[in-house]
Design a protein around this motif. Structure first.
Motif, PDB file in Angstrom:
ATOM      1  N   LYS A 173       0.835  -1.203   0.000  1.00  0.00           N
ATOM      2  CA  LYS A 173       0.000   0.000   0.000  1.00  0.00           C
ATOM      3  C   LYS A 173       0.866   1.247   0.000  1.00  0.00           C
ATOM      4  N   ALA A 174       1.931   1.238   0.810  1.00  0.00           N
ATOM      5  CA  ALA A 174       2.834   2.386   0.870  1.00  0.00           C
ATOM      6  C   ALA A 174       3.535   2.595  -0.462  1.00  0.00           C
ATOM      7  N   VAL A 175       3.966   1.498  -1.088  1.00  0.00           N
ATOM      8  CA  VAL A 175       4.639   1.579  -2.386  1.00  0.00           C
ATOM      9  C   VAL A 175       3.695   2.144  -3.435  1.00  0.00           C
ATOM     10  N   ARG A 176       2.463   1.631  -3.451  1.00  0.00           N
ATOM     11  CA  ARG A 176       1.491   2.094  -4.439  1.00  0.00           C
ATOM     12  C   ARG A 176       1.215   3.593  -4.278  1.00  0.00           C
ATOM     13  N   GLY A 177       1.023   4.021  -3.034  1.00  0.00           N
ATOM     14  CA  GLY A 177       0.761   5.433  -2.784  1.00  0.00           C
ATOM     15  C   GLY A 177       1.928   6.309  -3.194  1.00  0.00           C
ATOM     16  N   TRP A 178       3.146   5.825  -2.915  1.00  0.00           N
ATOM     17  CA  TRP A 178       4.336   6.602  -3.269  1.00  0.00           C
ATOM     18  C   TRP A 178       4.489   6.702  -4.781  1.00  0.00           C
ATOM     19  N   LEU A 179       4.281   5.592  -5.479  1.00  0.00           N
ATOM     20  CA  LEU A 179       4.379   5.609  -6.944  1.00  0.00           C
ATOM     21  C   LEU A 179       3.367   6.579  -7.549  1.00  0.00           C
ATOM     22  N   ASP A 180       2.159   6.556  -7.026  1.00  0.00           N
ATOM     23  CA  ASP A 180       1.114   7.437  -7.554  1.00  0.00           C
ATOM     24  C   ASP A 180       1.427   8.904  -7.299  1.00  0.00           C
ATOM     25  N   SER A 181       2.228   9.175  -6.269  1.00  0.00           N
ATOM     26  CA  SER A 181       2.541  10.560  -5.918  1.00  0.00           C
ATOM     27  C   SER A 181       3.714  11.134  -6.705  1.00  0.00           C
ATOM     28  N   LEU A 182       4.441  10.278  -7.418  1.00  0.00           N
ATOM     29  CA  LEU A 182       5.620  10.747  -8.140  1.00  0.00           C
ATOM     30  C   LEU A 182       5.242  11.682  -9.283  1.00  0.00           C
ATOM     31  N   PRO A 183       6.055  12.688  -9.554  1.00  0.00           N
ATOM     32  CA  PRO A 183       5.767  13.605 -10.658  1.00  0.00           C
ATOM     33  C   PRO A 183       5.904  12.890 -12.004  1.00  0.00           C
ATOM     34  N   PRO A 184       5.245  13.415 -13.046  1.00  0.00           N
ATOM     35  CA  PRO A 184       5.289  12.774 -14.377  1.00  0.00           C
ATOM     36  C   PRO A 184       6.701  12.649 -14.936  1.00  0.00           C
ATOM     37  N   SER A 185       7.615  13.445 -14.441  1.00  0.00           N
ATOM     38  CA  SER A 185       8.978  13.413 -14.961  1.00  0.00           C
ATOM     39  C   SER A 185       9.734  12.144 -14.573  1.00  0.00           C
ATOM     40  N   VAL A 186       9.256  11.424 -13.564  1.00  0.00           N
ATOM     41  CA  VAL A 186       9.909  10.186 -13.127  1.00  0.00           C
ATOM     42  C   VAL A 186       9.397   9.021 -13.964  1.00  0.00           C
ATOM     43  N   GLN A 187      10.306   8.339 -14.623  1.00  0.00           N
ATOM     44  CA  GLN A 187       9.914   7.182 -15.423  1.00  0.00           C
ATOM     45  C   GLN A 187       9.699   5.979 -14.507  1.00  0.00           C
ATOM     46  N   LYS A 188       8.526   5.360 -14.623  1.00  0.00           N
ATOM     47  CA  LYS A 188       8.179   4.219 -13.775  1.00  0.00           C
ATOM     48  C   LYS A 188       8.135   2.949 -14.624  1.00  0.00           C
ATOM     49  N   ILE A 189       9.016   2.019 -14.263  1.00  0.00           N
ATOM     50  CA  ILE A 189       9.155   0.765 -15.008  1.00  0.00           C
ATOM     51  C   ILE A 189       8.861  -0.404 -14.073  1.00  0.00           C
ATOM     52  N   GLY A 190       8.233  -1.446 -14.586  1.00  0.00           N
ATOM     53  CA  GLY A 190       7.944  -2.622 -13.782  1.00  0.00           C
ATOM     54  C   GLY A 190       8.810  -3.797 -14.179  1.00  0.00           C
ATOM     55  N   TYR A 191       9.024  -4.677 -13.228  1.00  0.00           N
ATOM     56  CA  TYR A 191       9.654  -5.959 -13.548  1.00  0.00           C
ATOM     57  C   TYR A 191       8.868  -7.045 -12.835  1.00  0.00           C
ATOM     58  N   PHE A 192       8.063  -7.787 -13.613  1.00  0.00           N
ATOM     59  CA  PHE A 192       7.196  -8.829 -13.081  1.00  0.00           C
ATOM     60  C   PHE A 192       7.476 -10.137 -13.808  1.00  0.00           C
ATOM     61  N   ASP A 193       6.808 -11.190 -13.388  1.00  0.00           N
ATOM     62  CA  ASP A 193       6.911 -12.443 -14.121  1.00  0.00           C
ATOM     63  C   ASP A 193       6.470 -12.203 -15.561  1.00  0.00           C
ATOM     64  N   PHE A 194       7.094 -12.925 -16.491  1.00  0.00           N
ATOM     65  CA  PHE A 194       6.754 -12.763 -17.906  1.00  0.00           C
ATOM     66  C   PHE A 194       5.586 -13.691 -18.226  1.00  0.00           C
ATOM     67  N   ASP A 195       4.402 -13.245 -17.847  1.00  0.00           N
ATOM     68  CA  ASP A 195       3.176 -14.009 -18.050  1.00  0.00           C
ATOM     69  C   ASP A 195       2.005 -13.030 -18.130  1.00  0.00           C
ATOM     70  N   PRO A 196       0.786 -13.527 -18.410  1.00  0.00           N
ATOM     71  CA  PRO A 196      -0.358 -12.602 -18.513  1.00  0.00           C
ATOM     72  C   PRO A 196      -0.555 -11.753 -17.261  1.00  0.00           C
ATOM     73  N   ALA A 197      -0.411 -12.341 -16.075  1.00  0.00           N
ATOM     74  CA  ALA A 197      -0.604 -11.590 -14.834  1.00  0.00           C
ATOM     75  C   ALA A 197       0.441 -10.487 -14.691  1.00  0.00           C
ATOM     76  N   GLY A 198       1.666 -10.768 -15.107  1.00  0.00           N
ATOM     77  CA  GLY A 198       2.725  -9.780 -15.024  1.00  0.00           C
ATOM     78  C   GLY A 198       2.452  -8.579 -15.902  1.00  0.00           C
ATOM     79  N   LEU A 199       2.001  -8.830 -17.125  1.00  0.00           N
ATOM     80  CA  LEU A 199       1.654  -7.722 -18.015  1.00  0.00           C
ATOM     81  C   LEU A 199       0.453  -6.955 -17.466  1.00  0.00           C
TER      82      LEU A 199
END
Length: 283
Positions: A173-199
Motif C-alpha cells: 500500500k505504501a509503495v502504491r501510494g508513493w508511486l502514484d505521488s511521483l511527478p510525471p517526470s519520473v519514469q516508472k518501469i515494472g519488472y514482473f513475471d513474464f506471463d499474462p498476470a505480469g503484463l
C-alpha cells in the motif's frame, strides 16, 4: 478491569452518537459488570445520561484521554503522546516504509545519500526519498529477485535507477501510494513475471514501461522454464487481458500466446538463466 482499546472505542461511539441503547456484547457486558452502568433488558443495555457521564470519566482516567474529544489514530509515538498504551496505535511499526536498492550511485534521502551494497535492501520511509532527484524507478514484484537485483541483466541505462520492492499488505500500500505521488517526470518501469498476470500488473500500476526477456525464442520456454498451466489459470481469471494491453505490446503478446506457446516464465527463472532484459514501452 483494565481498559482495553475495544472498550474505549465502544464507549467513544456511544458518547459521540449519544446512543442510549446498545447490543449486550461481551464488551458491554464486561463494562456493565465493572461499572454497574445501564440496565440489561432484552439482550440490550439501556443507558442514561448519568451512565454516559460515568463512562466518560472512567475512560478518561483509565486511558488518559477523553473519549469524546480524542481521535486515536497514528503510529506508536503519536499514540504514546495521546493515551497511556502506545499499543493502541492504528499504524504498524513500519507503516509507510518501503524497501529500495540502487545498483549504481546513491539513494537521495532527506537524511543524506545512502549506498546499498549487492544483496541488500534499505528500508526507508517513502516520504524521506527526495523524489525530485529520482529519474527512474523500477518496481520489482518478487522479493528474492529484489534482494538479488545486482544479478538481473538489466539494460545499462537502468544501472542508476531506484529499485523498489513491491512488498505485501501495508508495504504494498505504501509503495502504491508513493508511486502514484511521483511527478510525471519520473519514469516508472515494472519488472514482473513474464506471463499474462505480469503484463496485467504493469497496466494496473499505470507504469510507463516494463522489463521483458530479450530475445524471445523457443529456448526461453523450453522444458521446465515455462509454466503453461499457470498461463492458462491466469487467463481464466483475466480472459480479456490481451485486449487491455497497449498497441506497443501487440507483438510481445502474440509471441506469448500463438502456436500454443502459453508463455509463463518467472522472474526467478529469468535470473538463474541469466537472461537479458529489455524495456517494453507501455505508453
Amino acid at each position: 478491569m483494565s481498559l482495553l482499546k475495544n472498550s474505549f472505542t465502544a464507549i467513544q461511539r456511544v458518547l459521540r452518537n449519544r446512543t442510549f441503547r446498545v447490543a449486550l456484547s461481551s464488551t458491554w457486558q464486561q463494562i456493565h459488570d465493572e461499572l454497574g452502568v445501564g440496565n440489561v433488558t432484552a439482550k440490550q443495555l439501556v443507558l442514561t445520561p448519568k451512565d454516559h457521564e460515568k463512562l466518560r470519566n472512567w475512560a478518561s482516567i483509565e486511558a488518559g484521554a477523553d473519549p469524546l474529544t480524542t481521535i486515536i489514530s497514528g503510529d506508536r509515538l503519536k499514540i504514546a503522546s495521546m493515551v497511556r498504551d502506545e499499543k493502541w496505535a492504528t499504524e504498524s511499526v513500519f507503516s509507510g516504509m518501503i524497501q529500495v536498492n540502487v545498483r549504481g550511485g546513491e539513494i537521495p534521502l532527506s537524511q543524506g545519500n545512502a549506498v546499498t551494497p549487492p544483496s541488500t535492501l534499505l528500508t526507508v520511509a517513502a516520504s524521506d526519498i527526495l523524489e525530485e532527484k529520482v529519474n527512474t524507478v523500477v518496481l520489482v514484484e518478487n522479493g528474492i529477485v529484489a534482494r538479488n537485483w545486482h544479478k538481473c541483466r538489466i539494460p545499462e541505462g537502468l544501472i542508476n535507477a531506484l529499485m523498489v520492492y513491491r512488498g505485501h499488505s501495508s508495504e504494498a500500500k505504501a509503495v502504491r501510494g508513493w508511486l502514484d505521488s511521483l511527478p510525471p517526470s519520473v519514469q516508472k518501469i515494472g519488472y514482473f513475471d513474464f506471463d499474462p498476470a505480469g503484463l496485467g500488473m504493469a497496466i494496473d500500476y499505470g507504469l510507463h514501461a516494463t522489463l521483458i526477456p530479450d530475445p524471445l525464442n523457443e529456448e526461453l520456454v523450453q522444458g521446465t522454464n515455462n509454466k503453461k498451466e499457470l498461463h492458462v489459470q491466469q487467463l481464466i481469471k483475466r480472459p480479456c487481458i490481451g485486449s487491455q494491453l497497449p498497441d506497443s505490446c501487440g507483438e510481445t503478446w502474440d509471441w506469448m500466446t500463438l502456436n500454443g506457446r502459453k508463455c509463463a516464465v518467472t522472474q526467478e527463472k529469468l535470473m538463474v538463466l541469466e537472461w537479458p532484459l529489455r524495456v517494453l514501452d507501455l505508453k
